[in-house]
Scaffold this active site. Structure first.
Site, PDB file in Angstrom:
ATOM      1  N   LYS A   1       0.872  -0.016  15.157  1.00 47.62           N
ATOM      2  CA  LYS A   1       2.294  -0.031  15.532  1.00 47.62           C
ATOM      3  C   LYS A   1       2.682  -1.228  16.400  1.00 47.62           C
ATOM      4  O   LYS A   1       3.876  -1.506  16.567  1.00 47.62           O
ATOM      5  CB  LYS A   1       2.649   1.259  16.289  1.00 47.62           C
ATOM      6  CG  LYS A   1       2.598   2.495  15.441  1.00 47.62           C
ATOM      7  CD  LYS A   1       3.711   2.478  14.413  1.00 47.62           C
ATOM      8  CE  LYS A   1       3.580   3.554  13.380  1.00 47.62           C
ATOM      9  NZ  LYS A   1       4.289   3.259  12.154  1.00 47.62           N
TER      10      LYS A   1
ATOM     11  N   TYR B   1       3.770   7.016  10.073  1.00 38.39           N
ATOM     12  CA  TYR B   1       3.022   5.813   9.681  1.00 38.39           C
ATOM     13  C   TYR B   1       3.947   4.752   9.091  1.00 38.39           C
ATOM     14  O   TYR B   1       3.837   3.572   9.407  1.00 38.39           O
ATOM     15  CB  TYR B   1       1.945   6.206   8.671  1.00 38.39           C
ATOM     16  CG  TYR B   1       0.848   5.188   8.490  1.00 38.39           C
ATOM     17  CD1 TYR B   1      -0.285   5.203   9.301  1.00 38.39           C
ATOM     18  CD2 TYR B   1       0.927   4.219   7.494  1.00 38.39           C
ATOM     19  CE1 TYR B   1      -1.300   4.272   9.131  1.00 38.39           C
ATOM     20  CE2 TYR B   1      -0.087   3.291   7.313  1.00 38.39           C
ATOM     21  CZ  TYR B   1      -1.195   3.328   8.130  1.00 38.39           C
ATOM     22  OH  TYR B   1      -2.198   2.412   7.951  1.00 38.39           O
TER      23      TYR B   1
ATOM     24  N   HIS C   1       0.845  -1.198   0.000  1.00 38.53           N
ATOM     25  CA  HIS C   1       0.000   0.000   0.000  1.00 38.53           C
ATOM     26  C   HIS C   1       0.880   1.247   0.000  1.00 38.53           C
ATOM     27  O   HIS C   1       1.724   1.417   0.873  1.00 38.53           O
ATOM     28  CB  HIS C   1      -0.912   0.015   1.243  1.00 38.53           C
ATOM     29  CG  HIS C   1      -2.091  -0.893   1.099  1.00 38.53           C
ATOM     30  ND1 HIS C   1      -3.271  -0.710   1.786  1.00 38.53           N
ATOM     31  CD2 HIS C   1      -2.274  -1.991   0.330  1.00 38.53           C
ATOM     32  CE1 HIS C   1      -4.128  -1.658   1.442  1.00 38.53           C
ATOM     33  NE2 HIS C   1      -3.553  -2.449   0.561  1.00 38.53           N
TER      34      HIS C   1
ATOM     35  N   TYR D   1      -9.349   5.475   7.128  1.00 33.94           N
ATOM     36  CA  TYR D   1      -9.554   5.841   8.539  1.00 33.94           C
ATOM     37  C   TYR D   1     -10.592   6.947   8.553  1.00 33.94           C
ATOM     38  O   TYR D   1     -10.378   7.997   7.934  1.00 33.94           O
ATOM     39  CB  TYR D   1      -8.265   6.373   9.175  1.00 33.94           C
ATOM     40  CG  TYR D   1      -7.159   5.346   9.344  1.00 33.94           C
ATOM     41  CD1 TYR D   1      -6.326   4.995   8.292  1.00 33.94           C
ATOM     42  CD2 TYR D   1      -6.939   4.752  10.584  1.00 33.94           C
ATOM     43  CE1 TYR D   1      -5.292   4.072   8.471  1.00 33.94           C
ATOM     44  CE2 TYR D   1      -5.913   3.823  10.775  1.00 33.94           C
ATOM     45  CZ  TYR D   1      -5.102   3.493   9.709  1.00 33.94           C
ATOM     46  OH  TYR D   1      -4.091   2.589   9.878  1.00 33.94           O
TER      47      TYR D   1
ATOM     48  N   PRO E   1      -4.449   0.531  18.701  1.00 32.69           N
ATOM     49  CA  PRO E   1      -4.218  -0.014  17.364  1.00 32.69           C
ATOM     50  C   PRO E   1      -4.224   1.013  16.227  1.00 32.69           C
ATOM     51  O   PRO E   1      -3.845   0.678  15.103  1.00 32.69           O
ATOM     52  CB  PRO E   1      -5.370  -1.011  17.176  1.00 32.69           C
ATOM     53  CG  PRO E   1      -6.423  -0.555  18.115  1.00 32.69           C
ATOM     54  CD  PRO E   1      -5.737   0.095  19.264  1.00 32.69           C
TER      55      PRO E   1
END
Ligand code: APR
Ligand code: PHB
Length: 390
Positions: free
Chosen positions: A297, A384, A73, A201, A293
């Protein structure tokens, strides 16, 4: 009495990956696991790998399926106010992430260790750590009805949040930093095509939602729920309706629903234990720290701990030097606090915390800033994909 070089408590990703890396470097380790092999292989957890984690799996020789079946991704969406902002991970950082379920990774690790008979003892009970503050630590345990003792040079406590390793250290010898969040995540797994080719998200006044996936035919979705909620209160149809209500219309309209394969509620918590090393006992992964979550990580931090510890142990057994081993806690904690900060911030940005209108306006302002500022997007992207330091 049996002996080994490194006694590892726990056969989650931390314990098995450490055992695998040590084995490839000629270091003997025995893993003691409370649960059965089948139980451990069935646990459903997050599924997003940073590239440094992928590289470590390659180094451990367990990345064949990860590279074949993992989905690369290059970005993800942040949805709010009925719109979407894409975080272009690849464009902003030059790096991507890999979607690959932890359940599958756990199977790969078990399979790799199975080639070494006796390297993992399943269904071990009453593990007790002894003399970890001396040069001759021991671990006692019950296996197949008999009590045993294992002598070792080092103990790796890879036994997760509920394990015995952290608890073996008297509270006055460690610091514990903790935040408990006032909500949970209700997760649902289903064999339906993912909503979108990347993760979404979503921030919504009804609460947070996440659209993730395991493969092109299997999706993993989450909605923020109350801490007191029970899974039985959430029929599949209630879940799908709630998820759709929290997504921008253009996504909600193309959501494919289906019967759940699994549904569970997880509370959200941040926890860091300092230090992560006590004499010849190391705390690794969830035994040392928990992150919420949001941002996935947990597994990546566990892998980063393992990398630092494995490097230290390899150096020790090659040269007798304890320099790297002695730096374990310091090095691991730098990354742990970076991930703790990011996952706390990302959780705070995206969830509904309170009815306080001032707090809600600030949250909206921060989301708008993220959508408008490439500097803000880059900050998110860098965190990220994860730092490249140890
Ligand atoms: N004796 C032996 N084994 C134990 C004991 C004990 N007293 N207590 C716990 N265990 C085992 C658990 O059964 C589990 O298999 O230790 C293992 C710990 O594994 P995880 O909880 O998966 O922790 P870790 O390996 O550090 O993995 C971290 O997994 O939990 C996720 O979010 C987390 O993704 C992160 C990653
Ligand atoms: C998951 O797929 O389970 C997942 C993905 C990303 C997250 C959390 C969980 O941030």
């Amino acid at each position: 009495m049996r002996s080994t070089q490194v006694a590892i408590v726990g056969a989650g990703p931390s314990g098995l990956l450490l055992a695998q890396l040590l084995s490839r470097n000629g270091i003997d380790a025995i893993v003691l696991e409370r649960r059965s092999r089948d139980y451990v292989q069935a646990r459903i957890r997050a599924g997003l790998l940073e590239w440094t984690t992928v590289e470590l799996l390659q180094e451990a020789g367990v990345a064949e399926r990860v590279m074949r079946d993992g989905l690369v991704h290059d970005g993800f969406d942040v949805a709010f106010a009925n719109g979407c902002h894409r975080i272009d991970l690849k464009g902003l950082t030059g790096r991507s992430v890999l979607v690959y379920g932890q359940t599958e990774l756990q199977k790969d690790l078990v399979q790799a260790r199975a080639s070494d008979p006796g390297a993992v003892l399943w269904e071990v009970a009453d593990v007790v750590l002894h003399d970890w503050d001396t040069r001759a630590p021991r671990v006692s345990y019950t296996h197949a009805g008999a009590r045993h003792e294992l002598r070792c040079d080092y103990i790796a406590g890879c036994d997760g949040y509920h394990g015995v390793s952290r608890a073996a250290v008297p509270p006055q010898q460690r610091l514990q930093f903790e935040r408990v969040y006032p909500f949970g995540w209700l997760g649902l797994l289903a064999d339906v095509p993912p909503l979108h080719e990347e993760l979404v998200y979503a921030h919504h006044e009804r609460g947070f939602a996440l659209c993730s996936m395991r493969s092109r035919g299997r999706s993993r979705y989450y909605v923020q729920c109350s801490l007191g909620d029970k899974v039985q209160q959430w029929s599949d149809s209630r879940f799908w309706d709630e998820l759709a209500a929290r997504l921008p219309e253009r996504y909600a309209g193309r959501l494919v629903t289906g019967p759940s394969l699994e549904k569970s509620i997880a509370p959200l918590r941040s926890l860091v234990t300092e230090p992560m090393q006590f004499g010849r006992l190391f705390l690794v992964g969830d035994a040392a720290h928990i992150v919420p979550p949001t941002g996935a990580k947990g597994l990546n931090l566990a892998a980063a701990d393992v990398r630092v510890l494995a490097r230290g142990l390899v150096e020790f057994y090659r040269t007798g030097s304890t320099t790297l081993v002695d730096e374990y806690s310091h090095r691991a904690l730098r990354r742990v606090w970076q991930a703790t900060r990011f996952s706390w911030w990302f959780t705070t940005l995206l969830h509904r915390f309170s009815a306080d209108p001032f707090a809600q306006r600030l949250q909206s302002a921060e989301l708008e800033y993220l959508a408008r500022s490439s500097a803000a997007s880059r900050t998110v992207a860098e965190n990220y994909v994860g730092p490249s330091f140890d």
